[in-house]
Design a protein around this motif. Sequence first.
Motif, PDB file in Angstrom:
ATOM      1  N   MET A   2     -10.864  -6.373 -14.015  1.00  0.00           N
ATOM      2  CA  MET A   2     -10.775  -6.501 -12.566  1.00  0.00           C
ATOM      3  C   MET A   2     -11.184  -7.908 -12.118  1.00  0.00           C
ATOM      4  SD  MET A   2     -12.138  -2.869 -11.008  1.00  0.00           S
ATOM      5  CE  MET A   2     -13.645  -2.815 -11.971  1.00  0.00           C
ATOM      6  N   ASP A   3     -10.613  -8.338 -11.000  1.00  0.00           N
ATOM      7  CA  ASP A   3     -10.946  -9.653 -10.451  1.00  0.00           C
ATOM      8  C   ASP A   3     -11.421  -9.447  -9.017  1.00  0.00           C
ATOM      9  OD1 ASP A   3     -11.243 -12.334 -10.029  1.00  0.00           O
ATOM     10  OD2 ASP A   3      -9.116 -12.839 -10.127  1.00  0.00           O
ATOM     11  N   ASN A   4     -12.699  -9.091  -8.875  1.00  0.00           N
ATOM     12  CA  ASN A   4     -13.249  -8.803  -7.545  1.00  0.00           C
ATOM     13  C   ASN A   4     -14.773  -8.900  -7.614  1.00  0.00           C
ATOM     14  OD1 ASN A   4     -14.117  -6.298  -8.690  1.00  0.00           O
ATOM     15  ND2 ASN A   4     -12.180  -5.340  -8.134  1.00  0.00           N
ATOM     16  N   LEU A   5     -15.445  -8.330  -6.638  1.00  0.00           N
ATOM     17  CA  LEU A   5     -16.898  -8.421  -6.573  1.00  0.00           C
ATOM     18  C   LEU A   5     -17.589  -7.846  -7.805  1.00  0.00           C
ATOM     19  CD1 LEU A   5     -17.568  -7.484  -2.842  1.00  0.00           C
ATOM     20  CD2 LEU A   5     -18.295  -9.596  -3.960  1.00  0.00           C
ATOM     21  N   THR A   6     -16.958  -6.877  -8.469  1.00  0.00           N
ATOM     22  CA  THR A   6     -17.606  -6.253  -9.617  1.00  0.00           C
ATOM     23  C   THR A   6     -17.595  -7.145 -10.850  1.00  0.00           C
ATOM     24  OG1 THR A   6     -15.580  -5.145 -10.326  1.00  0.00           O
ATOM     25  CG2 THR A   6     -17.017  -3.942  -8.821  1.00  0.00           C
ATOM     26  N   THR A   7     -16.793  -8.210 -10.839  1.00  0.00           N
ATOM     27  CA  THR A   7     -16.736  -9.103 -11.995  1.00  0.00           C
ATOM     28  C   THR A   7     -16.970 -10.562 -11.606  1.00  0.00           C
ATOM     29  OG1 THR A   7     -14.331  -9.266 -11.747  1.00  0.00           O
ATOM     30  CG2 THR A   7     -15.155  -7.597 -13.279  1.00  0.00           C
ATOM     31  N   ALA A   8     -17.559 -10.792 -10.432  1.00  0.00           N
ATOM     32  CA  ALA A   8     -17.797 -12.163  -9.952  1.00  0.00           C
ATOM     33  C   ALA A   8     -19.283 -12.489 -10.019  1.00  0.00           C
ATOM     34  CB  ALA A   8     -17.281 -12.328  -8.531  1.00  0.00           C
ATOM     35  N   HIS A   9     -19.571 -13.773 -10.192  1.00  0.00           N
ATOM     36  CA  HIS A   9     -20.955 -14.223 -10.318  1.00  0.00           C
ATOM     37  C   HIS A   9     -21.157 -15.506  -9.530  1.00  0.00           C
ATOM     38  CE1 HIS A   9     -24.888 -14.823 -12.045  1.00  0.00           C
ATOM     39  NE2 HIS A   9     -24.553 -15.986 -12.594  1.00  0.00           N
ATOM     40  N   GLY A  10     -22.370 -15.700  -9.046  1.00  0.00           N
ATOM     41  CA  GLY A  10     -22.730 -16.954  -8.395  1.00  0.00           C
ATOM     42  C   GLY A  10     -21.929 -17.224  -7.139  1.00  0.00           C
ATOM     43  N   SER A  11     -21.402 -18.449  -7.018  1.00  0.00           N
ATOM     44  CA  SER A  11     -20.687 -18.851  -5.811  1.00  0.00           C
ATOM     45  C   SER A  11     -19.416 -18.036  -5.609  1.00  0.00           C
ATOM     46  CB  SER A  11     -20.348 -20.345  -5.871  1.00  0.00           C
ATOM     47  OG  SER A  11     -19.533 -20.630  -7.001  1.00  0.00           O
ATOM     48  N   ASP A  12     -18.766 -17.605  -6.703  1.00  0.00           N
ATOM     49  CA  ASP A  12     -17.573 -16.773  -6.562  1.00  0.00           C
ATOM     50  C   ASP A  12     -17.922 -15.441  -5.917  1.00  0.00           C
ATOM     51  OD1 ASP A  12     -15.812 -18.596  -7.663  1.00  0.00           O
ATOM     52  OD2 ASP A  12     -16.077 -17.848  -9.707  1.00  0.00           O
ATOM     53  N   HIS A  13     -19.044 -14.857  -6.352  1.00  0.00           N
ATOM     54  CA  HIS A  13     -19.472 -13.593  -5.760  1.00  0.00           C
ATOM     55  C   HIS A  13     -19.806 -13.767  -4.283  1.00  0.00           C
ATOM     56  CE1 HIS A  13     -22.290 -10.340  -4.720  1.00  0.00           C
ATOM     57  NE2 HIS A  13     -21.586  -9.620  -5.553  1.00  0.00           N
ATOM     58  N   SER A  14     -20.512 -14.830  -3.951  1.00  0.00           N
ATOM     59  CA  SER A  14     -20.884 -15.073  -2.549  1.00  0.00           C
ATOM     60  C   SER A  14     -19.648 -15.249  -1.675  1.00  0.00           C
ATOM     61  CB  SER A  14     -21.771 -16.318  -2.455  1.00  0.00           C
ATOM     62  OG  SER A  14     -22.963 -16.144  -3.202  1.00  0.00           O
ATOM     63  N   ARG A  15     -18.671 -15.977  -2.187  1.00  0.00           N
ATOM     64  CA  ARG A  15     -17.435 -16.209  -1.422  1.00  0.00           C
ATOM     65  C   ARG A  15     -16.690 -14.893  -1.187  1.00  0.00           C
ATOM     66  NH1 ARG A  15     -12.476 -16.896  -3.589  1.00  0.00           N
ATOM     67  NH2 ARG A  15     -13.412 -17.207  -5.649  1.00  0.00           N
ATOM     68  N   LEU A  16     -16.529 -14.083  -2.216  1.00  0.00           N
ATOM     69  CA  LEU A  16     -15.819 -12.814  -2.073  1.00  0.00           C
ATOM     70  C   LEU A  16     -16.588 -11.854  -1.170  1.00  0.00           C
ATOM     71  CD1 LEU A  16     -14.575 -12.225  -5.726  1.00  0.00           C
ATOM     72  CD2 LEU A  16     -13.188 -12.838  -3.738  1.00  0.00           C
ATOM     73  N   ARG A  17     -17.910 -11.868  -1.283  1.00  0.00           N
ATOM     74  CA  ARG A  17     -18.709 -10.968  -0.459  1.00  0.00           C
ATOM     75  C   ARG A  17     -18.583 -11.331   1.023  1.00  0.00           C
ATOM     76  NH1 ARG A  17     -22.645  -7.214  -1.577  1.00  0.00           N
ATOM     77  NH2 ARG A  17     -23.981  -6.704   0.180  1.00  0.00           N
ATOM     78  N   ARG A  18     -18.589 -12.627   1.337  1.00  0.00           N
ATOM     79  CA  ARG A  18     -18.439 -13.025   2.741  1.00  0.00           C
ATOM     80  C   ARG A  18     -17.102 -12.565   3.302  1.00  0.00           C
ATOM     81  NH1 ARG A  18     -20.880 -17.838   0.930  1.00  0.00           N
ATOM     82  NH2 ARG A  18     -18.824 -18.828   0.696  1.00  0.00           N
ATOM     83  N   LEU A  19     -16.061 -12.662   2.509  1.00  0.00           N
ATOM     84  CA  LEU A  19     -14.725 -12.297   2.981  1.00  0.00           C
ATOM     85  C   LEU A  19     -14.572 -10.798   3.210  1.00  0.00           C
ATOM     86  CD1 LEU A  19     -12.528 -14.637   0.764  1.00  0.00           C
ATOM     87  CD2 LEU A  19     -12.609 -14.644   3.263  1.00  0.00           C
ATOM     88  N   THR A  20     -15.242  -9.997   2.395  1.00  0.00           N
ATOM     89  CA  THR A  20     -15.064  -8.548   2.498  1.00  0.00           C
ATOM     90  C   THR A  20     -16.132  -7.858   3.348  1.00  0.00           C
ATOM     91  OG1 THR A  20     -16.253  -8.355   0.389  1.00  0.00           O
ATOM     92  CG2 THR A  20     -13.850  -8.346   0.305  1.00  0.00           C
ATOM     93  N   ALA A  21     -17.301  -8.476   3.488  1.00  0.00           N
ATOM     94  CA  ALA A  21     -18.389  -7.831   4.223  1.00  0.00           C
ATOM     95  C   ALA A  21     -18.040  -7.617   5.695  1.00  0.00           C
ATOM     96  CB  ALA A  21     -19.672  -8.646   4.111  1.00  0.00           C
ATOM     97  N   SER A  22     -17.134  -8.428   6.228  1.00  0.00           N
ATOM     98  CA  SER A  22     -16.765  -8.287   7.637  1.00  0.00           C
ATOM     99  C   SER A  22     -16.110  -6.949   7.928  1.00  0.00           C
ATOM    100  CB  SER A  22     -15.819  -9.420   8.049  1.00  0.00           C
ATOM    101  OG  SER A  22     -14.629  -9.382   7.277  1.00  0.00           O
TER     102      SER A  22
END
Length: 412
Positions: free
Chosen positions: A86-106
Motif C-alpha cells: 500500500m502507498d498511504n498513511l499506513t506505509t509512510a514515515h517522517g515528512s511523507d506521513h505528515s504530508r499525507l496526514r495533513r491532506l486527509t485529516a481535513s
Amino acid sequence: MTQQRPTVIDRTGSDIHAELAALGRQGPVALIELPGAVKAWSVTGYEAALQVLGDPRFSKDPRKHWLAFRKGEIGEDFPLIGWVLMDNLTTAHGSDHSRLRRLTASAFTPRRVEAMRPVIEQATAELLDDLAAVAPGEAVDLKRRFAHPLPARVITDLFGVPEQERAELLRGGEVNVDTTTSPEEAAANVERWHQQMHDFVEHKRRAPGDDLTSDLIAAQEADGSRLSPSELVGTLHLMLATGTEPVMNLIGNAVHALLTHPDQLARVRKGEADWDDVIEETLRAEAPVAHLPFRFATEDVQVGGVTIRQGDPVLVAFAAIGRDAAVHGESAGRFDLSRQDKTHLSFGHGIYRCIGMPLARAELRIALPTLFGRFPDIELAVAPEEIRPQSTFIMNGLESLPVRLGPAGERG
C-alpha cells in the motif's frame, strides 16, 4: 533477529485474547512468527506500546526500513503482502506521513463530522426500519444487516462512491484483513483492488462531485507534488477500509458485550452508565483492531526489556494493550462499565492516532442508543459459545451476530 523461539501466530484468529495473553506472559514484547515463516515482534504491553507508537525510530515504511523486504527476501508470496504494498498513511514515515496526514485529516474535523450527523442518523433509521420488518421471533445477522452496512454507507457517501460500486470497492479491504487467504489470493486481491480504485479515481476525475474524493483529486491537480497518483489510490484504499471494518467490529463487539453481560446493559438502562462508557469500555476490552502490522526499527531500540534490531518488523497488539493487567489490574479482561479507568490505545497514539476517530465515535453514539431504543427486547439468537470470531488475527470481530430483535418500538 534474535534466536529466541518465536510463537507461531494462529492465522485463523480462533482465540485472539488467549493467544495475546500467552504472549503477554512472555513480557510486554514477544517474538512471533507470521504466516510465511516471517519473524516479527508483537507489542502487548501498554507502556511498551506507548514507546513504540511515539518513537520516531519506528517507521511504517517497508520500502525504506524493512531490510528483508529491501533485500528481496519478502516476495509477493508473503500472505500479508497487501500491508506492504500500500502507498498511504499506513506505509509512510517522517515528512511523507505528515504530508499525507495533513491532506486527509481535513475529512474528519469536528465541523465536518458534525455535518455528517444527519447522514448517520438517516442511515441508522433506514437500516433499523428494514430490521423492524423482520418477524419478532426470527433470527437475523446483525453484523450483515446493521453493523457492516452502517459504516460502509457513511464512508462511501463521504467519498462519493456510487451505490452500485460500493460492495466491490469495499471487498478489497475485507480480503486484505482475512489472514486465512492464500498468498496467491492475497496478491490477486492487491492487483484487483488497486485497479478498481484506479478506475474509480479516473471516473471522479472526469465527473467530479461534492465529495472528498473529488477534493483530493482537485488538491492533486492544483499541486501535483502534494499527492502522487499512487498515494491518491492508496489513500482511498485506507479511508474506505478503515472507515468500515473497525467501526463494524466496534458496533458488533459493543452489542455482543451488552447482550452477554445483561447486568451491564441494565446499568445503561437505569442511567448508571452512559453510551460513552459502553464505547470506551468496548474499545478497551474488545479493541476492533487486534494485531496491526507493520512498523520497522530504523536502528536498534530497547523496548520492554528486549532489543528490537534495525529492520525488524513490529506489530502492535491493540487487543492486548487494553487488557494489560499492569494498568487495569486482575479484572482487565472483564467488561465492566463501572470501571473508572478505561485507558486504551485502540485508536493509536500521537502522530499515528487514527484520523477517523471522531467519525467512528459519532457513529457509535448514534447507532447504539438508537438500536437498543428501537428494539428493547433484543437478545442473542444462539448460545454465546456458538458465536465465532472473524477469520483473521489482524481484526477483532465476529463472523456473524445472530440476534432476535423482539417487537420494534416507535422510530425515535
